[in-house]
Write an enzyme that holds these catalytic residues in place. Sequence first.
Site, short mmCIF file in Angstrom:
data_model
loop_
_atom_site.label_atom_id
_atom_site.label_comp_id
_atom_site.label_asym_id
_atom_site.label_seq_id
_atom_site.Cartn_x
_atom_site.Cartn_y
_atom_site.Cartn_z
N ASP A 1 43.32 25.42 16.54
CA ASP A 1 44.44 26.47 16.72
C ASP A 1 43.97 27.61 17.67
OD1 ASP A 1 46.58 25.56 15.23
OD2 ASP A 1 45.58 25.72 13.53
N ASP B 1 50.44 18.73 15.83
CA ASP B 1 50.89 19.94 14.77
C ASP B 1 52.10 20.66 15.03
OD1 ASP B 1 50.37 21.29 12.04
OD2 ASP B 1 49.11 22.86 13.46
ZN LIG Z 1 48.08 24.00 14.61
#
Ligand SMILES: [Zn+2]
Length: 1087
Positions: free
Chosen positions: A52, A174
Amino acid sequence: MKILSFVAFSIFIFVIESRPNENVKQTCGYDSCHPTKSDAINVHLVPHTHDDVGWLKTVDQYYYGSRNNINKAGVQYILDSVVDELIKDPVRRFVYVESAYFDKWWSDQNDQRRHHVKRLVAEGRLEFAGGAWSMNDEAAAHYHSVLDQLTWGLRFLNDTFGECGRPKAGWQIDPFGHSRELANMWSLSGFDGLLLGRVDYQDRRRRSNSKELEMLWRGSDDLGVGSDIMTGIMFNTYSPPPGFCFDILCTDEPIIDNPNSPDYNVDKMVENFLEYVNDAQSVYKTNNIIITMGGDFTYQNANLWYKNMDKLIKYVNEREPKVNLLYSTPACYIKSLYDSNAIWPVKQDDFFPYASDEHAYWTGYFTSRPTFKYYERRGNNFLQVCKQLYAMTNLNARDKVDLNMLRTAMGIMQHHDAITGTEKQNVAKDYERILENGIQDCLVVVQEAMTKLMSEKSELYETPSSSESNSKDYYLPMTLCQLNASECVISETNDNFVVTVYNPLGHTIDDYIRLPIAGNTYDVTSASGEKVETQIVAISENVLNQLKTRNSIATKELVFLVEKLPRLGYKSFYVQKTNSSEIQTKRPSTYNKLESRKKHASEGTKLNHESRNKIKNSHSNLSNEQSLTIGNEYIQVSMDPNTGYVGSISQIENNKTTTFPLVQEILFYEGMSGNNNVSENRASGAYIFRPKSAEPLLITDKPINKVVKGKLVEEIHQRFSDWASQIIRVYRDRGYVEFEWLIGPIPIEDKVGKEVISRFTTDFKSENTFYTDSNGRQLLKRILNKRPTWKLDVHEPVSGNYYPVTSMISIKDESSKKSLFVLTDRSQGGSSLKDGQIELMVHRRLLHDDAFGVEEALNETENGLGLVARGTHYLVIGKDDDNVPPLVFSKILALSKLLQPAVLFTSGDNLTMLEWKQNKNEFNGISSFLPPNVHLLTLEPWKGKSVLLRLEHFFQKKDSPDALSNPATVDLEQLFSKLKILSVRETNLAANLWKSDMNKMEWTTEEDMAEEFNDKYNPDYDSERLRIFDEPSVLMMNGFEKSPYTVGRRDKNYNFLKKKIKRDENKFVISLDPMEIKTFVVEVEFR
Ligand SMILES: [Zn+2]
């Protein structure tokens, strides 16, 4: 059927700055895939890490591995370790995704290390998937910014690794739902397939049962087969099989294969793994399955993974001949699907909203962190200004570094935990810092470019007053102001100042400018030396009361119209205070007085009478002379004297008045609190929207209204409580109404989180149907309590019907041809829960975490008080047979609100009236005509002497038949006043592949796509299956050379193109079909 060859492209596209070593054999891409077996289940192990770009930690904390007390994650170690392990064995594979991190890591490597990595990439052992700067969100992200960050990430890979660095598979594992417009963009960017992680639990169940987890997804009905992309939903999101996480972050057992060890576990491990393979294979069509081996920030010690995966492959393949376990990559998996000859289902809608269980609808994040979402949108606005000015003014290399700061900052902002608002508070602060730095750096570029343009006819630089003025680095100081907070140091404190307004659109526009001021009278002089008409409007007391953090002495705003603002050009104005008698140094004390914020509890009374009844009341009261009305000769807003709310909107066309009963209210839902132990106890949080009750509460039934009228603008300042107010506004000559809402600090003394909405109620018979845009582009039909491809079980009647509204939401009354559009200035969640109604969530403040990892409640504060958010809804109402139908009007308006003029301030101390007059105070960047349906989407410096140019037809086929939906033609040769065009070469959408080199895989589908999805999908539509035609047919796609939609196009009746130019007659003349975006690398010379 397999007539297309998949040889890796041997040509390097563009001039790459650092070529892979000449001696390295190029066997990347499909040539490097390990062989599969036709008589076995091929299990594609895909080693990957999900990094991320900020979430629980900041981007830098994640990269360097600091603050490991929050989360043990360090991306630099991941890449170090993976590269070491890949070098050890050519059989191993790894896929990397986020260019933001890879770029950071790459810049830390020495030549030898770089050489090794280039070799790994050239041999297909290290593959890139996705490859954008970050893995973008798909709901709150605007297509303009997604495209920019995709382009920037892919360009880094192209510059660094050439063709072998070009990702062939999209990898959106995601993001919390998936948009149709992005399917379109992946396809047009040359991806062969797209892999997804999260889809609605009911959708997944239905697709698993019918083996429809993989499908051909059409991104755009306007663009047809050219927008199709093979799409797969993965079995286990992006996690490894349970028990097979071989990471230092995991506690699963390694494979212990020494038979003498008491812990020997090969038999058990193989058995468990095969069981998982069996489960997975049972829901997919082919004899190929993909198994992701990795997770969030895994592979900090890659040895653990590879050592165990090597063993797993060895033992599984030894013991089960019907299974072929192999190291693979997303691209190799897509290729194996292609080779399977399977026949695929089709999809034409999107994957919103996403629910992970009955009570977890991920629709709160559409609105979470509303001020950040606004700031991000403005960031895009300024990035375009900065890129355009750079491209038109031939600046130096140092400026490019400054420009790149904002390019990369905006790339980070698109990440699925950034623009979504689902990050921790500290990380949100860091995102703001990154964006602010990017904007400030780009401001330097803008100042240098503007100085260059403005000085063309001036003596400014020869002014001997300062030695600095001879320096090339000299530039006219210009600042940006927080006009959204009605604050601006220069306009408030200077008696003389210059306002320069730059228009980033390829069309001439008129725009009203509002400048915060402290004086009473001002003169505004235009470039031509004329006095400009102005109006001074008192800043609403509600603004002064609610925006406590405002750092300003302004109590008024100076409003004036900038007329005929040139295309990619500017106009400069000199503003002089004519009455300097009183500068208010401080606000009246009453403004600072904090009124009791405990009132809200009693104010939160249930909406005791239906809004529809209000409509009836207001309608009957329209003739009442005392009705409060604002407006102009085109549109009027009337308040209902009984309720104090808006009661109707009238539209005047050709002296004919049409009145639309319309009530607009600000209400709030109370957010569910809960311990999240089970689905029923899910709390409303940063991701999840879950109201306690389906009926929102009205803040007050007696709003206080104050009318402000003047020559240029009429306003109603409306107060609902000490934390909620708005300004309803109509400017002269404008055909729309602004609702400028101001919400906060949302009270939480009652320990209840609140989610505030603005709701518009009409008498339209909208038949449970509404439309929302997909990432600011095509409009998709939504039907209450329905999904196009499965029968929905409704467990959350409000949040389960919320959809992302990136730029607009609308309802129609088909029988009377009436439509209502509400445009937003940032992404929000929205819905139409009752016929004739639209609601948009504008702000939310919550006291519980929703247990999806962020571990913080979404409780934003500023200086100890709850965050105040201010924004605008633009309302367009009318009939389809209006001169300009509401849809057409809204699309043009949305564009002008997305790319607003940049307002730059210069103090009179730096530029006297005399000096200013010697400047070039008006500039037009586009010298020829750009058709009204064409948007200049991108103009940015590219490589060497080239610029990147994108032109977009921004209407859909059915938006404006025989008018703006007609194809458009643009002659590039004379387009730019400052750029002489030497050559033009078209690329794919993401500009990492020449269009002539683009190849598309052909897929066989079970049925044809519907011609127009929105037409087929209706309230009585059978959602069990999207079956439209029975006969299977083969979809053919033979490159882009022949446009698939040439047949049947509307070539006649170009009613706005005076001169017909034949295609290909002139190499600089290009044509655009509805919704088409064309991307060009253009070699230029400065004029
Ligand atoms: Zn993520």
